[in-house]
Design an enzyme around this catalytic site. Sequence first.
Site, PDB file in Angstrom:
ATOM      1  CG  HIS A   1      -2.471   3.470   3.339  1.00  0.00           C
ATOM      2  ND1 HIS A   1      -3.308   3.377   2.257  1.00  0.00           N
ATOM      3  CD2 HIS A   1      -2.401   2.212   3.879  1.00  0.00           C
ATOM      4  CE1 HIS A   1      -3.716   2.123   2.133  1.00  0.00           C
ATOM      5  NE2 HIS A   1      -3.192   1.402   3.103  1.00  0.00           N
TER       6      HIS A   1
ATOM      7  CB  CYS B   1      -0.922   0.021   1.207  1.00  0.00           C
ATOM      8  SG  CYS B   1      -2.098  -1.322   1.223  1.00  0.00           S
TER       9      CYS B   1
ATOM     10  CG  ASN C   1      -6.390  -0.340   2.736  1.00  0.00           C
ATOM     11  OD1 ASN C   1      -5.907   0.216   1.741  1.00  0.00           O
ATOM     12  ND2 ASN C   1      -5.667  -1.045   3.580  1.00  0.00           N
TER      13      ASN C   1
HETATM   14  N1  ACO Z   1     -16.671  -8.749  12.097  1.00  0.00           N
HETATM   15  C1  ACO Z   1     -16.832  -9.226  13.345  1.00  0.00           C
HETATM   16  N2  ACO Z   1     -15.837  -9.733  14.079  1.00  0.00           N
HETATM   17  C2  ACO Z   1     -14.611  -9.747  13.526  1.00  0.00           C
HETATM   18  C3  ACO Z   1     -14.354  -9.261  12.229  1.00  0.00           C
HETATM   19  C4  ACO Z   1     -15.439  -8.747  11.506  1.00  0.00           C
HETATM   20  N3  ACO Z   1     -15.314  -8.256  10.262  1.00  0.00           N
HETATM   21  N4  ACO Z   1     -13.042  -9.421  11.962  1.00  0.00           N
HETATM   22  C5  ACO Z   1     -12.485  -9.981  13.043  1.00  0.00           C
HETATM   23  N5  ACO Z   1     -13.437 -10.184  13.978  1.00  0.00           N
HETATM   24  C6  ACO Z   1     -13.293 -10.778  15.297  1.00  0.00           C
HETATM   25  C7  ACO Z   1     -12.111 -11.701  15.401  1.00  0.00           C
HETATM   26  O1  ACO Z   1     -12.472 -12.993  14.942  1.00  0.00           O
HETATM   27  C8  ACO Z   1     -11.836 -11.670  16.876  1.00  0.00           C
HETATM   28  O2  ACO Z   1     -12.735 -12.539  17.519  1.00  0.00           O
HETATM   29  P1  ACO Z   1     -12.249 -13.457  18.755  1.00  0.00           P
HETATM   30  O3  ACO Z   1     -11.797 -12.487  19.795  1.00  0.00           O
HETATM   31  O4  ACO Z   1     -13.494 -14.198  19.086  1.00  0.00           O
HETATM   32  O5  ACO Z   1     -11.148 -14.284  18.190  1.00  0.00           O
HETATM   33  C9  ACO Z   1     -12.184 -10.258  17.299  1.00  0.00           C
HETATM   34  O6  ACO Z   1     -13.026  -9.736  16.242  1.00  0.00           O
HETATM   35  C10 ACO Z   1     -11.008  -9.334  17.468  1.00  0.00           C
HETATM   36  O7  ACO Z   1     -10.146  -9.508  16.349  1.00  0.00           O
HETATM   37  P2  ACO Z   1      -8.837  -8.649  16.184  1.00  0.00           P
HETATM   38  O8  ACO Z   1      -8.137  -9.072  14.924  1.00  0.00           O
HETATM   39  O9  ACO Z   1      -8.073  -8.649  17.475  1.00  0.00           O
HETATM   40  O10 ACO Z   1      -9.496  -7.204  15.980  1.00  0.00           O
HETATM   41  P3  ACO Z   1      -8.768  -5.822  15.916  1.00  0.00           P
HETATM   42  O11 ACO Z   1      -9.394  -4.881  16.865  1.00  0.00           O
HETATM   43  O12 ACO Z   1      -7.264  -5.973  15.932  1.00  0.00           O
HETATM   44  O13 ACO Z   1      -9.140  -5.310  14.460  1.00  0.00           O
HETATM   45  C11 ACO Z   1      -8.329  -5.168  12.231  1.00  0.00           C
HETATM   46  C12 ACO Z   1      -8.795  -6.082  13.335  1.00  0.00           C
HETATM   47  C13 ACO Z   1      -9.416  -4.166  11.904  1.00  0.00           C
HETATM   48  C14 ACO Z   1      -7.989  -6.001  10.999  1.00  0.00           C
HETATM   49  C15 ACO Z   1      -7.062  -4.412  12.710  1.00  0.00           C
HETATM   50  O14 ACO Z   1      -6.130  -5.338  13.231  1.00  0.00           O
HETATM   51  C16 ACO Z   1      -6.399  -3.637  11.613  1.00  0.00           C
HETATM   52  O15 ACO Z   1      -6.952  -2.706  11.073  1.00  0.00           O
HETATM   53  N6  ACO Z   1      -5.132  -3.955  11.307  1.00  0.00           N
HETATM   54  C17 ACO Z   1      -4.372  -3.245  10.306  1.00  0.00           C
HETATM   55  C18 ACO Z   1      -4.790  -3.734   8.966  1.00  0.00           C
HETATM   56  C19 ACO Z   1      -4.208  -2.920   7.881  1.00  0.00           C
HETATM   57  O16 ACO Z   1      -4.000  -1.743   8.017  1.00  0.00           O
HETATM   58  N7  ACO Z   1      -3.978  -3.571   6.759  1.00  0.00           N
HETATM   59  C20 ACO Z   1      -3.616  -2.939   5.567  1.00  0.00           C
HETATM   60  C21 ACO Z   1      -2.196  -2.607   5.451  1.00  0.00           C
HETATM   61  S1  ACO Z   1      -1.931  -1.928   3.919  1.00  0.00           S
HETATM   62  C22 ACO Z   1      -1.648  -3.080   2.658  1.00  0.00           C
HETATM   63  O17 ACO Z   1      -0.546  -3.155   2.162  1.00  0.00           O
HETATM   64  C23 ACO Z   1      -2.703  -3.951   2.171  1.00  0.00           C
END
Ligand code: ACO
Length: 335
Positions: free
Chosen positions: A260, A121, A290
């Site tokens: 970003h 990204c 994103n």
């Molecule tokens: N809906 C409902 N529940 C969900 C969802 C969803 N869409 N996704 C995950 N959960 C659940 C998980 O299963 C987990 O459940 P559990 O506790 O029963 O196991 C719980 O929610 C918490 O999951 P986490 O992964 O700890 O949630 P977090 O608050 O960390 O948020 C997220 C996850 C949004 C993906 C976050 O980690 C994030 O934004 N990370 C950065 C991602 C990013 O920026 N990526 C792009 C980089 S750029 C590129 O090059 C592509």
Amino acid sequence: MIGLRRGLVRGARISALGVHVPERVMTNDEISRFLDTSDEWIASRTGIRERRIARPDEAASDLAEVAARRCLESGGVDPTDLDLVIVTTISPDHMMPATASIVCERIGAVNAGAFDIQAGCTGFVYGLATAAAFVSANIYQNVLVLGAEVLSKILDWEDRGTCVLFGDGAGAVLVQPTDNGSIFSFDLGNDGSGAPFLNIPAGGTREPATLETVRAHRHTMHMTGSEVFKFATRTVVKSCAKVLGDAGLSVADVDLFVPHQANIRIIEWAARRLGFDERQVFANLDRYGNTSCASIPLCLHEACQTGRLKKGDTLLMAGFGSGLTWGSCLTRWEL
Ligand code: ACO
């Protein structure tokens, strides 16, 4: 160039801008009808409410072509005058040829060289740095940099941890010479030890396509979200502080900060740590999700349209993504 510090580029400017997003809007509610998720979860954890989704027959080059045409039209530049076309993308039309080659053919850039940049990204910032370097070194006069993504086709729509985060779109900027002393300050970085945290495991030479890899959804994006989250907050702050320091400026000198658009919590955390107040920070991921390499140009366009970004403003951009890579760019806005 001699005498400038590492990362500083003099004599190049962004001189035109164009964007394009698909018509189809997919809301969080729509996703929650086929996946165990909710608008409440997605919006509160990410800030995203909806995203654009390309048509089945649309690829990255199709979105890029429209953005490129709009950019050239607004800059009053004929496609035959382009010297170089750089497409930054993590969702290219094909493994080969480069999407940039296809875009050149479509827009009639018959005198331009063409290549893709794959830097996750962060691609758009890497592309901008490359273009600015070509222009300031007086090698080329007209360089088109595109960020173009059809991420919806490389997502696992059964994985709620990734598919809710991304959207499709494209943006283009034209980089041309300027003699008003304008400076780009760049910081580009990479930590390959984080490669496993964000990748598409199969389809390359490490894990060629087989029936098994297809069945196991290994041709889609895999992400360890919490690791990417920690990495992003850490590096955005460090990298922005570095480009500001290199240019002898402070947060108070920045008119607009365009990070970003991955997660509003990353944006707010980094902005707070850097000392920005919210009027200095731009975000539109609530409507686009994103869009990887397209996210920064989509923001720039909207910021211009809404008067948040004006000629003469000091602009700070920051990207991060798979690699894991990061990149920041500080410049004066001259549109
Ligand atoms: N809906 C409902 N529940 C969900 C969802 C969803 N869409 N996704 C995950 N959960 C659940 C998980 O299963 C987990 O459940 P559990 O506790 O029963 O196991 C719980 O929610 C918490 O999951 P986490 O992964 O700890 O949630 P977090 O608050 O960390 O948020 C997220 C996850 C949004 C993906 C976050 O980690 C994030 O934004 N990370 C950065 C991602 C990013 O920026 N990526 C792009 C980089 S750029 C590129 O090059 C592509």
